[in-house]
Design a protein around this motif. Structure first.
Motif, mmCIF file in Angstrom:
data_model
loop_
_atom_site.group_PDB
_atom_site.id
_atom_site.type_symbol
_atom_site.label_atom_id
_atom_site.label_comp_id
_atom_site.label_asym_id
_atom_site.label_seq_id
_atom_site.Cartn_x
_atom_site.Cartn_y
_atom_site.Cartn_z
ATOM 1 N N LYS A 91 -48.361 -14.892 -72.188
ATOM 2 C CA LYS A 91 -48.390 -15.181 -73.620
ATOM 3 C C LYS A 91 -48.310 -16.661 -73.921
ATOM 4 O O LYS A 91 -48.044 -17.065 -75.056
ATOM 5 N N GLY A 92 -48.522 -17.488 -72.893
ATOM 6 C CA GLY A 92 -48.601 -18.931 -73.106
ATOM 7 C C GLY A 92 -47.302 -19.622 -73.431
ATOM 8 O O GLY A 92 -47.307 -20.744 -73.948
ATOM 9 N N ASN A 93 -46.180 -18.968 -73.135
ATOM 10 C CA ASN A 93 -44.875 -19.564 -73.456
ATOM 11 C C ASN A 93 -44.461 -20.533 -72.344
ATOM 12 O O ASN A 93 -43.480 -20.320 -71.633
ATOM 13 N N GLU A 94 -45.214 -21.616 -72.226
ATOM 14 C CA GLU A 94 -45.009 -22.569 -71.131
ATOM 15 C C GLU A 94 -43.644 -23.236 -71.186
ATOM 16 O O GLU A 94 -43.036 -23.539 -70.156
ATOM 17 N N GLY A 95 -43.124 -23.489 -72.380
ATOM 18 C CA GLY A 95 -41.835 -24.147 -72.504
ATOM 19 C C GLY A 95 -40.693 -23.353 -71.928
ATOM 20 O O GLY A 95 -39.648 -23.907 -71.557
ATOM 21 N N LEU A 96 -40.871 -22.046 -71.826
ATOM 22 C CA LEU A 96 -39.843 -21.183 -71.258
ATOM 23 C C LEU A 96 -39.584 -21.528 -69.798
ATOM 24 O O LEU A 96 -38.452 -21.437 -69.323
ATOM 25 N N SER A 97 -40.627 -21.943 -69.092
ATOM 26 C CA SER A 97 -40.503 -22.284 -67.679
ATOM 27 C C SER A 97 -39.508 -23.431 -67.478
ATOM 28 O O SER A 97 -38.600 -23.347 -66.649
ATOM 29 N N TYR A 98 -39.668 -24.505 -68.255
ATOM 30 C CA TYR A 98 -38.766 -25.660 -68.133
ATOM 31 C C TYR A 98 -37.353 -25.284 -68.553
ATOM 32 O O TYR A 98 -36.367 -25.709 -67.922
ATOM 33 N N HIS A 99 -37.248 -24.490 -69.600
ATOM 34 C CA HIS A 99 -35.940 -24.071 -70.096
ATOM 35 C C HIS A 99 -35.153 -23.317 -69.026
ATOM 36 O O HIS A 99 -33.962 -23.573 -68.809
ATOM 37 N N LEU A 100 -35.827 -22.397 -68.330
ATOM 38 C CA LEU A 100 -35.160 -21.626 -67.274
ATOM 39 C C LEU A 100 -34.832 -22.510 -66.072
ATOM 40 O O LEU A 100 -33.813 -22.312 -65.399
ATOM 41 N N GLY A 101 -35.678 -23.504 -65.817
ATOM 42 C CA GLY A 101 -35.395 -24.439 -64.734
ATOM 43 C C GLY A 101 -34.162 -25.284 -65.017
ATOM 44 O O GLY A 101 -33.351 -25.547 -64.123
ATOM 45 N N GLU A 102 -34.024 -25.708 -66.280
ATOM 46 C CA GLU A 102 -32.821 -26.454 -66.660
ATOM 47 C C GLU A 102 -31.576 -25.588 -66.488
ATOM 48 O O GLU A 102 -30.539 -26.057 -66.004
ATOM 49 N N TRP A 103 -31.690 -24.346 -66.875
ATOM 50 C CA TRP A 103 -30.571 -23.402 -66.780
ATOM 51 C C TRP A 103 -30.113 -23.263 -65.336
ATOM 52 O O TRP A 103 -28.936 -23.456 -65.014
ATOM 53 N N LEU A 104 -31.065 -22.960 -64.441
ATOM 54 C CA LEU A 104 -30.698 -22.794 -63.032
ATOM 55 C C LEU A 104 -30.301 -24.125 -62.410
ATOM 56 O O LEU A 104 -29.361 -24.189 -61.608
ATOM 57 N N GLY A 105 -30.993 -25.202 -62.777
ATOM 58 C CA GLY A 105 -30.674 -26.506 -62.221
ATOM 59 C C GLY A 105 -29.251 -26.932 -62.513
ATOM 60 O O GLY A 105 -28.559 -27.490 -61.650
ATOM 61 N N GLU A 106 -28.798 -26.655 -63.733
ATOM 62 C CA GLU A 106 -27.413 -26.993 -64.088
ATOM 63 C C GLU A 106 -26.419 -26.172 -63.267
ATOM 64 O O GLU A 106 -25.360 -26.683 -62.867
ATOM 65 N N LEU A 107 -26.758 -24.913 -63.007
ATOM 66 C CA LEU A 107 -25.895 -24.081 -62.166
ATOM 67 C C LEU A 107 -25.840 -24.612 -60.733
ATOM 68 O O LEU A 107 -24.789 -24.616 -60.092
ATOM 69 N N LEU A 108 -26.978 -25.077 -60.239
ATOM 70 C CA LEU A 108 -27.026 -25.624 -58.876
ATOM 71 C C LEU A 108 -26.187 -26.895 -58.770
ATOM 72 O O LEU A 108 -25.463 -27.088 -57.791
ATOM 73 N N VAL A 109 -26.292 -27.747 -59.777
ATOM 74 C CA VAL A 109 -25.500 -28.986 -59.766
ATOM 75 C C VAL A 109 -24.013 -28.659 -59.836
ATOM 76 O O VAL A 109 -23.198 -29.241 -59.110
ATOM 77 N N ALA A 110 -23.661 -27.722 -60.689
ATOM 78 C CA ALA A 110 -22.252 -27.345 -60.838
ATOM 79 C C ALA A 110 -21.700 -26.727 -59.558
ATOM 80 O O ALA A 110 -20.520 -26.880 -59.242
ATOM 81 N N SER A 111 -22.571 -26.053 -58.797
ATOM 82 C CA SER A 111 -22.131 -25.389 -57.557
ATOM 83 C C SER A 111 -22.062 -26.355 -56.377
ATOM 84 O O SER A 111 -21.533 -26.008 -55.324
ATOM 85 N N LYS A 112 -22.651 -27.549 -56.576
ATOM 86 C CA LYS A 112 -22.665 -28.564 -55.509
ATOM 87 C C LYS A 112 -23.300 -28.005 -54.239
ATOM 88 O O LYS A 112 -22.659 -27.829 -53.215
#
Length: 226
Positions: free
Chosen positions: A84-105
């Protein structure tokens, strides 16, 4: 006021349930955000990806944001992202997981983030790779390099049809290959994808990367099947 009027005429819809988003909601409504089945201990040594890829991929660390079930809320999310062309969702989910990865060290320092590539024809049809934003956001959070030009896909066929060892060799030869192999040699790689079911695509990518001197992989996905 003008933006409020535009939102009234053309409301932004939740990627999961397609209800109109409220003013302070972004891409996913509050109700669906609370209902999304987050992967428990989203990365650990007993991750489902270790089980799915056991004996097929030399896997270091693995992380997933959600559990996936057919006809579930995450299926709606990924369908919205891919079709459905919701390209911005991809970056949003990456930020979400990326923050979890940083927090988990994460114990391993990532050098390069690679997305599972789309075939050129599929890219033309869709207009974007659904894991591009996901990978870029994670790379930014981990201070790694994002590169979508090294790992290539030749064929538009679904790799899931390849099940035996001989066929998997054919996948590497005919479906995935690496350009600029010297760039990856000795680097710590994070491969990103949207959804993992059988693991066939990730295995095919790993075998192609192995020819470029990548001994083992770290993998991050939006979702993994239960």
């Amino acid at each position: 006021m003008l933006q409020d009027f535009k939102n009234f005429l053309f409301p932004q819809l939740c990627a999961c349930c397609e209800t109109a988003l409220l003013k302070d909601e972004k891409l996913i409504c509050t109700f669906c955000r609370n209902e999304l089945p987050l992967y428990p201990n989203f990365f650990d040594g007993d991750h489902d990806l270790h089980k799915i890829l056991y004996g097929r991929v030399l896997l270091n660390q693995a992380a997933s944001l959600f559990y996936f079930e057919k006809k579930g809320i995450v299926q709606n999310l990924i369908h919205d992202l891919k079709y459905k062309g919701n390209e911005g969702l991809s970056y949003h989910l990456g930020e979400w997981l990326g923050e979890l990865l940083v927090a988990s060290k994460w114990k391993i320092k990532i050098d390069v983030v690679l997305p599972v590539p789309l075939h050129k024809q599929r890219f033309r049809e869709r207009g974007y790779n659904q894991v591009e934003g996901f990978g870029k956001a994670i790379a930014e959070k981990l201070s790694a390099i994002y590169n979508d030009t090294l790992l290539k896909r030749r064929s538009n066929s679904k790799t899931q049809v390849f099940k035996n060892r001989l066929a998997r060799t054919e996948v590497v030869t005919n479906h995935f290959y690496v350009e600029g192999q010297a760039i990856l040699s000795g680097k710590t790689i994070l491969l990103v994808d949207d959804l993992v079911t059988t693991g066939a695509t990730l295995e095919a990518c790993y075998l192609a990367l192995k020819t470029a001197g990548v001994d083992s992989l770290n993998i991050a996905t939006i979702a993994v099947s239960k």
